[in-house]
Motif scaffolding. Structure first.
Motif, PDB file in Angstrom:
ATOM      1  N   SER A  85       0.813  -1.223   0.000  1.00  0.00           N
ATOM      2  CA  SER A  85       0.000   0.000   0.000  1.00  0.00           C
ATOM      3  C   SER A  85       0.848   1.276   0.000  1.00  0.00           C
ATOM      4  O   SER A  85       0.335   2.364  -0.284  1.00  0.00           O
ATOM      5  CB  SER A  85      -0.975  -0.003   1.170  1.00  0.00           C
ATOM      6  OG  SER A  85      -0.286  -0.271   2.354  1.00  0.00           O
ATOM      7  N   ALA A  86       2.144   1.135   0.273  1.00  0.00           N
ATOM      8  CA  ALA A  86       3.011   2.319   0.257  1.00  0.00           C
ATOM      9  C   ALA A  86       3.001   3.017  -1.116  1.00  0.00           C
ATOM     10  O   ALA A  86       3.241   4.226  -1.197  1.00  0.00           O
ATOM     11  CB  ALA A  86       4.444   1.925   0.627  1.00  0.00           C
ATOM     12  N   LEU A 137      10.079   4.684  -4.520  1.00  0.00           N
ATOM     13  CA  LEU A 137       9.989   3.911  -3.265  1.00  0.00           C
ATOM     14  C   LEU A 137      11.174   2.980  -3.059  1.00  0.00           C
ATOM     15  O   LEU A 137      11.563   2.693  -1.937  1.00  0.00           O
ATOM     16  CB  LEU A 137       8.742   3.014  -3.294  1.00  0.00           C
ATOM     17  CG  LEU A 137       7.458   3.546  -2.721  1.00  0.00           C
ATOM     18  CD1 LEU A 137       6.386   2.476  -2.836  1.00  0.00           C
ATOM     19  CD2 LEU A 137       7.610   3.967  -1.265  1.00  0.00           C
ATOM     20  N   TYR A 138      11.707   2.473  -4.179  1.00  0.00           N
ATOM     21  CA  TYR A 138      12.786   1.473  -4.074  1.00  0.00           C
ATOM     22  C   TYR A 138      14.154   2.080  -4.334  1.00  0.00           C
ATOM     23  O   TYR A 138      15.107   1.352  -4.531  1.00  0.00           O
ATOM     24  CB  TYR A 138      12.474   0.295  -5.017  1.00  0.00           C
ATOM     25  CG  TYR A 138      11.139  -0.314  -4.640  1.00  0.00           C
ATOM     26  CD1 TYR A 138      11.028  -1.113  -3.509  1.00  0.00           C
ATOM     27  CD2 TYR A 138       9.981  -0.008  -5.344  1.00  0.00           C
ATOM     28  CE1 TYR A 138       9.799  -1.620  -3.110  1.00  0.00           C
ATOM     29  CE2 TYR A 138       8.750  -0.505  -4.954  1.00  0.00           C
ATOM     30  CZ  TYR A 138       8.667  -1.304  -3.832  1.00  0.00           C
ATOM     31  OH  TYR A 138       7.452  -1.789  -3.419  1.00  0.00           O
ATOM     32  N   ARG A 310       7.936  -5.265   0.777  1.00  0.00           N
ATOM     33  CA  ARG A 310       7.144  -4.295   1.551  1.00  0.00           C
ATOM     34  C   ARG A 310       8.002  -3.509   2.557  1.00  0.00           C
ATOM     35  O   ARG A 310       7.873  -2.283   2.641  1.00  0.00           O
ATOM     36  CB  ARG A 310       5.985  -5.019   2.240  1.00  0.00           C
ATOM     37  CG  ARG A 310       4.907  -4.098   2.758  1.00  0.00           C
ATOM     38  CD  ARG A 310       3.722  -4.877   3.307  1.00  0.00           C
ATOM     39  NE  ARG A 310       2.900  -5.535   2.298  1.00  0.00           N
ATOM     40  CZ  ARG A 310       2.772  -6.855   2.157  1.00  0.00           C
ATOM     41  NH1 ARG A 310       3.413  -7.676   2.968  1.00  0.00           N
ATOM     42  NH2 ARG A 310       2.002  -7.356   1.216  1.00  0.00           N
ATOM     43  N   PRO A 311       8.905  -4.183   3.291  1.00  0.00           N
ATOM     44  CA  PRO A 311       9.707  -3.419   4.257  1.00  0.00           C
ATOM     45  C   PRO A 311      10.565  -2.336   3.605  1.00  0.00           C
ATOM     46  O   PRO A 311      10.777  -1.277   4.199  1.00  0.00           O
ATOM     47  CB  PRO A 311      10.605  -4.484   4.905  1.00  0.00           C
ATOM     48  CG  PRO A 311       9.923  -5.792   4.646  1.00  0.00           C
ATOM     49  CD  PRO A 311       9.175  -5.631   3.364  1.00  0.00           C
ATOM     50  N   THR A 316      11.192   3.574   3.003  1.00  0.00           N
ATOM     51  CA  THR A 316      11.275   4.839   2.257  1.00  0.00           C
ATOM     52  C   THR A 316      10.102   5.745   2.620  1.00  0.00           C
ATOM     53  O   THR A 316      10.272   6.951   2.849  1.00  0.00           O
ATOM     54  CB  THR A 316      11.258   4.584   0.728  1.00  0.00           C
ATOM     55  OG1 THR A 316      12.244   3.615   0.426  1.00  0.00           O
ATOM     56  CG2 THR A 316      11.507   5.847  -0.063  1.00  0.00           C
ATOM     57  N   LEU A 317       8.921   5.150   2.674  1.00  0.00           N
ATOM     58  CA  LEU A 317       7.725   5.955   2.963  1.00  0.00           C
ATOM     59  C   LEU A 317       7.848   6.622   4.340  1.00  0.00           C
ATOM     60  O   LEU A 317       7.517   7.805   4.489  1.00  0.00           O
ATOM     61  CB  LEU A 317       6.479   5.061   2.900  1.00  0.00           C
ATOM     62  CG  LEU A 317       5.155   5.768   3.170  1.00  0.00           C
ATOM     63  CD1 LEU A 317       4.865   6.831   2.116  1.00  0.00           C
ATOM     64  CD2 LEU A 317       4.002   4.762   3.221  1.00  0.00           C
ATOM     65  N   ASN A 318       8.356   5.881   5.321  1.00  0.00           N
ATOM     66  CA  ASN A 318       8.503   6.464   6.669  1.00  0.00           C
ATOM     67  C   ASN A 318       9.492   7.623   6.666  1.00  0.00           C
ATOM     68  O   ASN A 318       9.267   8.652   7.305  1.00  0.00           O
ATOM     69  CB  ASN A 318       8.932   5.393   7.683  1.00  0.00           C
ATOM     70  CG  ASN A 318       7.757   4.477   8.000  1.00  0.00           C
ATOM     71  OD1 ASN A 318       6.600   4.872   7.850  1.00  0.00           O
ATOM     72  ND2 ASN A 318       8.044   3.253   8.411  1.00  0.00           N
TER      73      ASN A 318
END
Ligand code: TYM
Length: 334
Positions: A85-86, A137-138, A310-311, A316-318
């Motif tokens: 969902s990120a 994100l990656y 996901r982690p 990155t999202l955090n």
């Protein structure tokens, strides 16, 4: 230094030889050179209406195709976009830093919304922001895609630069990796436009799962020109496109191909091209049929892929949320 590779494909329409030659096959060939992540982008797919049950089946089918083409789940990660969902969350944050003017310049939206401008979804307009989120994100370095995606990858790079200059170094700046040959496979019936998964005319599109008879029929009917000379000439889009397909399936040089067909007619060239494509796709089609017998296996691989990745996405999202100032401050007291 090893870079991270990320690319995506929509689980919609007919998977065609443009997708295969410019994207999927290259992903498989180069996957071990870097850390590779391949995403089936179902959130992008719903920017235009989709049949819900069919969409789920298409996610599985696309995964089967990536595996059949040689993407090795021990080497690369394959997953379905909506399972992490990120992607959607970062897309929202990026929306808030992308100027409207950048989005208004996106050619693909202009093309895709042409027919029903008022009815096109906001998601279709916003498509490049979600794509930028996928990539950023990656902390992706390289994005292997066809020519039609170049502008979107450049936007992702611009977004990364803008974010980094506003909030401090956060994102890697991604680069599109576009093949020199076959970055834009054209339609068979209309060689002035790119072959597209969702076009209306089935004869325009050569599907990787088309049976041999269909491949023969479509290639024999492909539009050429009255000149009758078999030569690589971009000014003659029909024959040029067919020759590029021949080149990519045969791995022969251009000169050798022109010599092979010197003095021969289009019908003979097309017949040989059709056999070349049929033989080139045969192992892929056989592996695909075999793999699709065990859908549970494909489903598990996709879930494992999402769990593995996901982690990274959430990390990155955090960081992004922290930099933007979302959430609560450090709390004092009990
Ligand atoms: P999609 O699903 O339309 O196409 C998948 C890949 O196939 C390439 N391609 C072609 N290459 C040559 N000739 C053609 N006629 C042709 N048609 C399609 C595309 O360039 C693409 O590489 N927006 C993307 C999916 C995406 C993505 C991402 C890609 C979503 N997020 C992040 C890279 C990174 C798309 O719709 O591809």
């Amino acid at each position: 230094m090893k870079k991270r590779v990320f690319s995506g494909i929509q689980p919609t329409g007919t998977i065609h030889i443009g997708n295969y030659l410019a994207a999927i096959r290259r992903w498989a060939i180069t996957q071990a050179e870097h850390e590779s992540i391949f995403c089936i982008v179902d959130l992008h797919a719903i920017t235009v209406p989709q049949e819900p049950k069919l969409l789920k089946a298409k996610n599985l089918e696309m995964a089967g195709m990536l595996l059949a083409a040689g993407i090795d789940p021990e080497v690369s990660v394959i997953f379905v976009q909506s399972r992490v969902s990120a992607h959607a969350e970062l897309a929202w944050i990026l929306n808030c830093i992308i100027p409207m003017g950048w989005m208004l310049r996106m050619i693909q939206f202009k093309e895709k919304s042409q027919r029903h401008k008022e009815q096109a979804s906001t998601g279709l307009f916003d498509y490049p922001a979600l794509m930028a989120a996928d990539i950023l994100l990656y902390r992706t370095g390289l994005v292997p895609v066809g020519e039609d995606q170049r502008q979107h990858v450049e936007l992702a790079r611009d977004v990364a630069e803008r974010f980094n200059s506003r909030y401090g170094p956060t994102f890697e700046l991604p680069e599109a990796v576009i093949p020199e040959v076959g970055s834009r496979i054209m339609g068979l019936k209309d060689p002035t436009k790119k072959m597209s998964k969702t076009g209306d005319d089935k004869d325009n599109v050569l599907g990787v799962l088309d049976p041999p008879d269909q491949i023969r029929a479509k290639i024999m009917k492909a539009v050429t020109d009255p000149l009758r000379e078999i030569r690589f000439d971009p000014e003659r889009p029909g024959i040029h496109n067919l020759l590029v397909i021949y080149e990519l399936f045969s791995a022969e040089g251009r000169q050798a191909i022109e010599q092979r067909f010197a003095g021969k007619g289009y019908a003979q060239f097309k017949a040989e091209l059709a056999e070349m494509v049929i033989e080139g796709l045969r192992p892929l089609q056989a592996r695909f049929c075999e793999l699709m017998k065990d859908q549970g296996y494909i489903g598990r691989l996709l879930e494992e892929g999402a769990d593995r990745i996901r982690p990274v996405a959430e990390g990155t999202l955090n960081t992004v949320k922290e930099k933007v100032g979302l959430g609560l401050p450090v709390l004092r007291g009990s």
